[in-house]
Design a protein around this motif. Structure first.
Motif, short mmCIF file in Angstrom:
data_model
loop_
_atom_site.label_atom_id
_atom_site.label_comp_id
_atom_site.label_asym_id
_atom_site.label_seq_id
_atom_site.Cartn_x
_atom_site.Cartn_y
_atom_site.Cartn_z
N ALA A 99 0.84 -1.20 0.00
CA ALA A 99 0.00 0.00 0.00
C ALA A 99 0.88 1.25 0.00
CB ALA A 99 -0.94 0.00 1.21
N ASN A 100 1.95 1.24 0.80
CA ASN A 100 2.83 2.41 0.84
C ASN A 100 3.58 2.61 -0.47
OD1 ASN A 100 2.26 3.46 3.38
ND2 ASN A 100 3.59 1.98 4.40
N GLU A 101 3.96 1.50 -1.12
CA GLU A 101 4.58 1.61 -2.45
C GLU A 101 3.62 2.31 -3.41
OE1 GLU A 101 7.50 0.39 -3.95
OE2 GLU A 101 8.41 -0.38 -2.11
N ALA A 128 9.98 6.05 12.13
CA ALA A 128 8.90 5.57 11.27
C ALA A 128 9.04 4.08 10.98
CB ALA A 128 8.90 6.33 9.95
N PHE A 129 7.95 3.48 10.56
CA PHE A 129 7.99 2.15 9.95
C PHE A 129 7.00 2.10 8.81
CE2 PHE A 129 6.83 -2.27 9.27
CZ PHE A 129 8.09 -2.84 9.11
N HIS A 130 7.49 1.79 7.62
CA HIS A 130 6.60 1.76 6.45
C HIS A 130 6.64 0.44 5.69
CE1 HIS A 130 5.66 5.91 7.16
NE2 HIS A 130 6.92 6.28 7.02
N GLY A 131 7.40 -0.55 6.18
CA GLY A 131 7.39 -1.85 5.52
C GLY A 131 8.77 -2.30 5.10
N ARG A 132 8.83 -3.45 4.42
CA ARG A 132 10.10 -4.15 4.21
C ARG A 132 10.52 -4.28 2.75
NH1 ARG A 132 13.15 -5.54 8.77
NH2 ARG A 132 11.77 -6.11 10.47
N ILE A 180 3.61 10.18 6.88
CA ILE A 180 3.70 10.06 8.33
C ILE A 180 2.64 9.12 8.89
CG2 ILE A 180 2.21 12.10 8.68
CD1 ILE A 180 3.91 12.68 11.23
N GLU A 181 3.03 8.39 9.93
CA GLU A 181 2.06 7.61 10.72
C GLU A 181 1.49 8.54 11.79
OE1 GLU A 181 4.22 3.78 12.14
OE2 GLU A 181 5.70 5.06 11.22
N PRO A 182 0.18 8.76 11.82
CA PRO A 182 -0.40 9.60 12.88
C PRO A 182 -0.08 9.08 14.28
CG PRO A 182 -1.97 9.35 11.10
CD PRO A 182 -0.82 8.42 10.79
N LEU A 213 -0.61 9.78 4.55
CA LEU A 213 -0.66 9.19 5.89
C LEU A 213 -0.53 7.68 5.78
CD1 LEU A 213 -3.58 11.16 7.60
CD2 LEU A 213 -1.12 11.67 7.63
N ASP A 214 0.30 7.12 6.65
CA ASP A 214 0.39 5.67 6.78
C ASP A 214 -0.44 5.28 8.00
OD1 ASP A 214 1.02 3.07 7.41
OD2 ASP A 214 3.16 3.26 6.97
N GLU A 215 -1.67 4.83 7.73
CA GLU A 215 -2.55 4.37 8.81
C GLU A 215 -2.69 2.85 8.78
OE1 GLU A 215 -5.70 6.30 10.51
OE2 GLU A 215 -5.19 8.32 9.86
N ALA A 242 -4.00 -1.20 5.98
CA ALA A 242 -3.81 -2.64 5.75
C ALA A 242 -4.23 -3.42 6.99
CB ALA A 242 -2.38 -2.97 5.34
N LYS A 243 -3.29 -3.56 7.91
CA LYS A 243 -3.39 -4.53 9.02
C LYS A 243 -4.81 -4.97 9.41
CE LYS A 243 1.10 -4.22 11.24
NZ LYS A 243 1.98 -3.30 10.53
N GLY A 244 -5.59 -4.09 9.99
CA GLY A 244 -6.87 -4.54 10.53
C GLY A 244 -8.00 -4.64 9.53
C1 LIG Z 1 3.00 -3.12 9.59
C2 LIG Z 1 3.16 -1.80 9.00
C3 LIG Z 1 3.55 -1.64 7.65
C4 LIG Z 1 3.91 -2.80 6.78
O1 LIG Z 1 2.83 -3.66 6.58
P1 LIG Z 1 3.09 -5.12 5.96
O2 LIG Z 1 1.71 -5.65 5.76
O3 LIG Z 1 3.90 -5.89 6.96
O4 LIG Z 1 3.82 -4.94 4.69
C5 LIG Z 1 3.61 -0.35 7.16
N1 LIG Z 1 3.33 0.71 7.92
C6 LIG Z 1 2.95 0.59 9.20
C7 LIG Z 1 2.61 1.81 9.98
C8 LIG Z 1 2.87 -0.66 9.79
O5 LIG Z 1 2.53 -0.78 11.08
#
Ligand SMILES: *Cc1c(COP(=O)(O)O)cnc(C)c1O
Length: 398
Positions: A99-101, A128-132, A180-182, A213-215, A242-244
């Motif tokens: 999604a972030n890509e 931050a964390f946006h994925g791998r 940004i992640e809120p 925004l990365d939610e 994504a996640k939930g």
């Molecule tokens: C988990 C997470 C990601 C990455 O999601 P994946 O489904 O593991 O690729 C990106 N951004 C945030 C804020 C996350 O918590």
């Protein structure tokens, strides 16, 4: 000899056999209260009747057809997101990183289409964390995740979190937008202040750049509103989730305003699996619950109750937990002991949690919990804290 399952995780030696609501049961029959929810993902808990029925029914009819054809379930899901959010249009994919890509590609393409192809860079934040993926480890910017993977994908600039002046100073004629992640999740449950989020919106408007925004972690109702940014009363131009969103079924999405969404013309971006009938069925079943009248208000009440309990906990055990932080049901306990020790102690008491950066113990329970589960979690954390508390003899020896 190497394990057949690639050893890129330090897995805890527990295998769960089934789950029910906020509880997981392992193969030895032990019961755990799940305040990790598969990293903020099992939003409806485990074995949710309507979700599992929706998935089973759709699986029997048709799981996958590709995006060469219309997918009515995905059209309906997109329509519901449009109705419930800032977005005019939605792209479905399969994970947060994906999604972030898509979000960053949409930002760059929006600028290119507007005659500013030199605007390619995205401002991101420390912690931050946006994925791998290759680009998202660059967006994340954490040296630990970049080490050994060769040239860092160019196009991401990092500034301190919650510092508007630093953002201003980082903007150049090559800046396309801000991501940004809120509420930073992996980075240690660090919420952006509401005034910071409002300031970012104003800066984006002033400089003609895009607010992304990365939610992925904090969205989907987890803060007590469908999306975390709603607390600040702002709207982004584009957002990843994504996640939930499908309750544990792999799904991600890019939500966008019309001018950003228009950049992704046919052929410019795609996915084989994204938004397939099965994922859409899961996504719709989750929205049925999260958007039901009163659900988010109830969640907000529950979260405030838990918040008060966590603050009482930190007051009782300052040598173990120094601070409660977060918003809604994306919460963290800053630890005075190593967070891994606190996590193990909690697990020994029957509570599952997740470690996060900044030595934080993360609490991200299913959104369906009530006060009873909060009371139980607080009692288990209290016992876990007592397990961790150094004895007087240990303290004296230091
Ligand atoms: C988990 C997470 C990601 C990455 O999601 P994946 O489904 O593991 O690729 C990106 N951004 C945030 C804020 C996350 O918590």
């Amino acid at each position: 000899m190497i394990a057949a399952l690639m050893p890129n995780y330090n897995r805890i030696d527990i295998a769960f056999e089934h789950g029910e609501g906020a509880y997981l049961f392992d193969s030895a029959g032990r019961r755990f209260l799940d305040f990790g929810a598969g990293i903020a993902t099992s939003s409806l808990g485990h074995g949710h009747r309507a979700l599992t029925a929706a998935i089973a029914d759709q699986a029997k009819r048709v799981m996958h057809v590709s995006n060469l054809y219309r997918v009515p379930g995905a059209e309906r899901l997109a329509q519901r997101y449009v109705a419930a959010s800032f977005a005019d249009s939605v792209f479905f994919c399969n994970s947060g990183a994906e999604a972030n890509e898509g979000l960053v590609k949409a930002m760059r393409k929006t600028m290119a289409d507007a005659g500013q192809p030199e605007r390619t860079r995205v401002i991101c934040f420390d912690g931050a964390f946006h994925g791998r993926t290759l680009a998202m480890i660059a967006a994340t910017g954490n040296a630990k995740y970049l080490a050994g993977f060769g040239p860092v994908v160019d196009g991401f600039d990092h500034v301190p979190f919650n510092d508007l002046q630093a953002v201003r100073d980082a903007i150049t004629p090559a800046t396309a937008g801000i991501l940004i992640e809120p509420v930073q999740g992996e980075g240690g449950i660090r919420p952006a202040s509401l005034s910071f989020l409002r300031g970012l919106r104003a800066i984006c408007d002033e400089f003609g750049i895009l607010l992304g925004l990365d939610e992925v972690q904090c969205g989907m109702g987890r803060t007590g509103k469908l999306f975390a940014h709603e607390w600040a009363g702002i709207e982004p131009d584009v957002m990843s989730i994504a996640k939930g969103m499908a309750g544990g079924f792999p799904m991600g999405a890019v939500l966008a305003k019309e001018d950003v969404a228009r950049a992704l013309v046919p052929g410019s971006h795609g996915t084989t699996f994204g938004g397939n009938p099965l994922a859409a069925a899961a996504g719709n079943a989750v929205l049925d619950v999260v958007l039901a009248p009163g659900f988010l208000d109830q969640l907000d009440d529950t979260a405030r109750y838990l918040w008060r309990g966590l603050n009482a906990l930190t007051a009782r055990h300052p040598a173990v937990f120094t601070q409660a932080r977060g918003a809604g049901l994306i919460l963290g306990l800053k630890c005075a002991v190593p967070n891994a020790e606190a996590q193990q102690a909690a697990m020994a008491e029957g509570l599952l949690t997740v470690a996060a950066g900044d030595n934080v113990l993360r609490l991200v329970p299913p959104l369906i919990i009530g006060q009873a589960e909060c009371d139980e979690a607080l009692a288990l954390l209290d016992r876990a804290a007592r397990r961790c508390t150094p004895s007087l003899a240990q303290v004296a020896a230091k």
